[in-house]
Design a protein around this motif. Sequence first.
Motif, PDB file in Angstrom:
ATOM      1  N   ASN A 261       0.882  -1.257  -0.004  1.00  0.00           N
ATOM      2  CA  ASN A 261      -0.089   0.054   0.110  1.00  0.00           C
ATOM      3  C   ASN A 261       0.946   0.968   0.047  1.00  0.00           C
ATOM      4  OD1 ASN A 261      -2.810   1.065   0.129  1.00  0.00           O
ATOM      5  ND2 ASN A 261      -2.291   1.889   2.116  1.00  0.00           N
ATOM      6  N   GLN A 262       1.953   1.301   0.712  1.00  0.00           N
ATOM      7  CA  GLN A 262       2.760   2.385   0.532  1.00  0.00           C
ATOM      8  C   GLN A 262       3.369   2.531  -0.839  1.00  0.00           C
ATOM      9  OE1 GLN A 262       3.420   4.285   3.340  1.00  0.00           O
ATOM     10  NE2 GLN A 262       4.388   5.749   1.828  1.00  0.00           N
ATOM     11  N   ILE A 263       3.742   1.485  -1.292  1.00  0.00           N
ATOM     12  CA  ILE A 263       4.293   1.903  -2.808  1.00  0.00           C
ATOM     13  C   ILE A 263       3.136   2.296  -3.777  1.00  0.00           C
ATOM     14  CG2 ILE A 263       5.116   0.422  -4.879  1.00  0.00           C
ATOM     15  CD1 ILE A 263       6.449  -1.301  -2.743  1.00  0.00           C
ATOM     16  N   TYR A 264       2.024   1.914  -3.456  1.00  0.00           N
ATOM     17  CA  TYR A 264       0.899   2.366  -4.246  1.00  0.00           C
ATOM     18  C   TYR A 264       0.842   3.700  -4.015  1.00  0.00           C
ATOM     19  CZ  TYR A 264      -3.983   2.848  -5.819  1.00  0.00           C
ATOM     20  OH  TYR A 264      -5.055   3.490  -6.311  1.00  0.00           O
ATOM     21  N   TYR A 265       0.616   4.347  -2.664  1.00  0.00           N
ATOM     22  CA  TYR A 265       0.579   5.745  -2.320  1.00  0.00           C
ATOM     23  C   TYR A 265       1.514   6.474  -2.789  1.00  0.00           C
ATOM     24  CZ  TYR A 265      -0.506   9.519   0.968  1.00  0.00           C
ATOM     25  OH  TYR A 265      -0.610  10.810   1.309  1.00  0.00           O
ATOM     26  N   ASN A 266       2.592   6.076  -2.721  1.00  0.00           N
ATOM     27  CA  ASN A 266       4.006   6.799  -3.262  1.00  0.00           C
ATOM     28  C   ASN A 266       3.775   7.065  -4.705  1.00  0.00           C
ATOM     29  OD1 ASN A 266       5.143   7.208  -0.737  1.00  0.00           O
ATOM     30  ND2 ASN A 266       6.800   5.388  -0.930  1.00  0.00           N
ATOM     31  N   ALA A 267       3.429   6.043  -5.291  1.00  0.00           N
ATOM     32  CA  ALA A 267       3.255   6.251  -6.924  1.00  0.00           C
ATOM     33  C   ALA A 267       2.116   7.244  -7.207  1.00  0.00           C
ATOM     34  CB  ALA A 267       2.930   4.803  -7.570  1.00  0.00           C
ATOM     35  N   LEU A 268       0.985   7.052  -6.513  1.00  0.00           N
ATOM     36  CA  LEU A 268       0.045   8.196  -6.715  1.00  0.00           C
ATOM     37  C   LEU A 268       0.536   9.724  -6.289  1.00  0.00           C
ATOM     38  CD1 LEU A 268      -3.089   6.203  -5.179  1.00  0.00           C
ATOM     39  CD2 LEU A 268      -2.620   6.696  -7.501  1.00  0.00           C
ATOM     40  N   THR A 269       1.327   9.785  -5.247  1.00  0.00           N
ATOM     41  CA  THR A 269       1.738  11.054  -5.004  1.00  0.00           C
ATOM     42  C   THR A 269       2.616  11.537  -6.144  1.00  0.00           C
ATOM     43  OG1 THR A 269       3.260  10.209  -3.240  1.00  0.00           O
ATOM     44  CG2 THR A 269       1.260  10.883  -2.502  1.00  0.00           C
ATOM     45  N   ASP A 270       3.452  10.823  -6.605  1.00  0.00           N
ATOM     46  CA  ASP A 270       4.440  11.217  -7.543  1.00  0.00           C
ATOM     47  C   ASP A 270       3.650  11.437  -8.733  1.00  0.00           C
ATOM     48  OD1 ASP A 270       6.548  10.570  -5.998  1.00  0.00           O
ATOM     49  OD2 ASP A 270       7.089   8.570  -6.748  1.00  0.00           O
ATOM     50  N   ARG A 271       2.838  10.785  -9.292  1.00  0.00           N
ATOM     51  CA  ARG A 271       1.961  11.212 -10.260  1.00  0.00           C
ATOM     52  C   ARG A 271       1.078  12.583 -10.179  1.00  0.00           C
ATOM     53  NH1 ARG A 271       2.058  12.125 -15.067  1.00  0.00           N
ATOM     54  NH2 ARG A 271       0.513  11.872 -16.443  1.00  0.00           N
ATOM     55  N   LEU A 272       0.525  12.456  -8.919  1.00  0.00           N
ATOM     56  CA  LEU A 272      -0.107  13.867  -8.755  1.00  0.00           C
ATOM     57  C   LEU A 272       0.838  15.092  -8.548  1.00  0.00           C
ATOM     58  CD1 LEU A 272      -3.019  14.856  -8.022  1.00  0.00           C
ATOM     59  CD2 LEU A 272      -2.522  14.501  -5.609  1.00  0.00           C
ATOM     60  N   SER A 273       2.001  14.933  -7.936  1.00  0.00           N
ATOM     61  CA  SER A 273       2.934  16.041  -8.030  1.00  0.00           C
ATOM     62  C   SER A 273       3.192  16.401  -9.333  1.00  0.00           C
ATOM     63  CB  SER A 273       4.179  15.549  -7.273  1.00  0.00           C
ATOM     64  OG  SER A 273       5.134  16.291  -7.284  1.00  0.00           O
ATOM     65  N   SER A 274       3.564  15.428 -10.439  1.00  0.00           N
ATOM     66  CA  SER A 274       3.739  15.696 -11.667  1.00  0.00           C
ATOM     67  C   SER A 274       2.744  16.534 -12.319  1.00  0.00           C
ATOM     68  CB  SER A 274       4.004  14.361 -12.544  1.00  0.00           C
ATOM     69  OG  SER A 274       4.156  14.421 -13.839  1.00  0.00           O
TER      70      SER A 274
END
Length: 132
Positions: A106-119
């Motif tokens: 779940n942490q990996i999933y969350y980090n991927a989402l935050t990276d994409r949103l930041s982009s």
Amino acid sequence: MIKLNLFSNSITSLERGLDYAALKQRTIANNIANVDTPNYKSKEVNFKKIMENNQSNFKNNRTDQRHFDFSASSSSHVIMTARNMSYNENGNSVDVDAEMSKMAQNQIYYNALTDRLSSKYSSLTNIIKGGR
């Protein structure tokens, strides 16, 4: 003329994904916190139920019968309790190793989402500044 939608569907989808990941993280943390509680049954976030609850937000156009159909009936329960199972002698059904694995995923999933949103927000900032 370029039409810009600042609050695009992709940003909304990413925000919903973050909400899902946060709910899942709280549920996993609650399971781990109750590892020694007698007769506690582990809980799990049911993504399918979340999709059913939010089906009114989806505009579904199936172009092929193999595509998913979002017309299922909705329910209000998204956190499911594991019943009729027990890992410990005291009736507790929390498997700490499995919960820790779920938490890492779940942490990996969350980090991927935050990276994409930041982009996405960086792209919007770049557009607002005129590409400078």
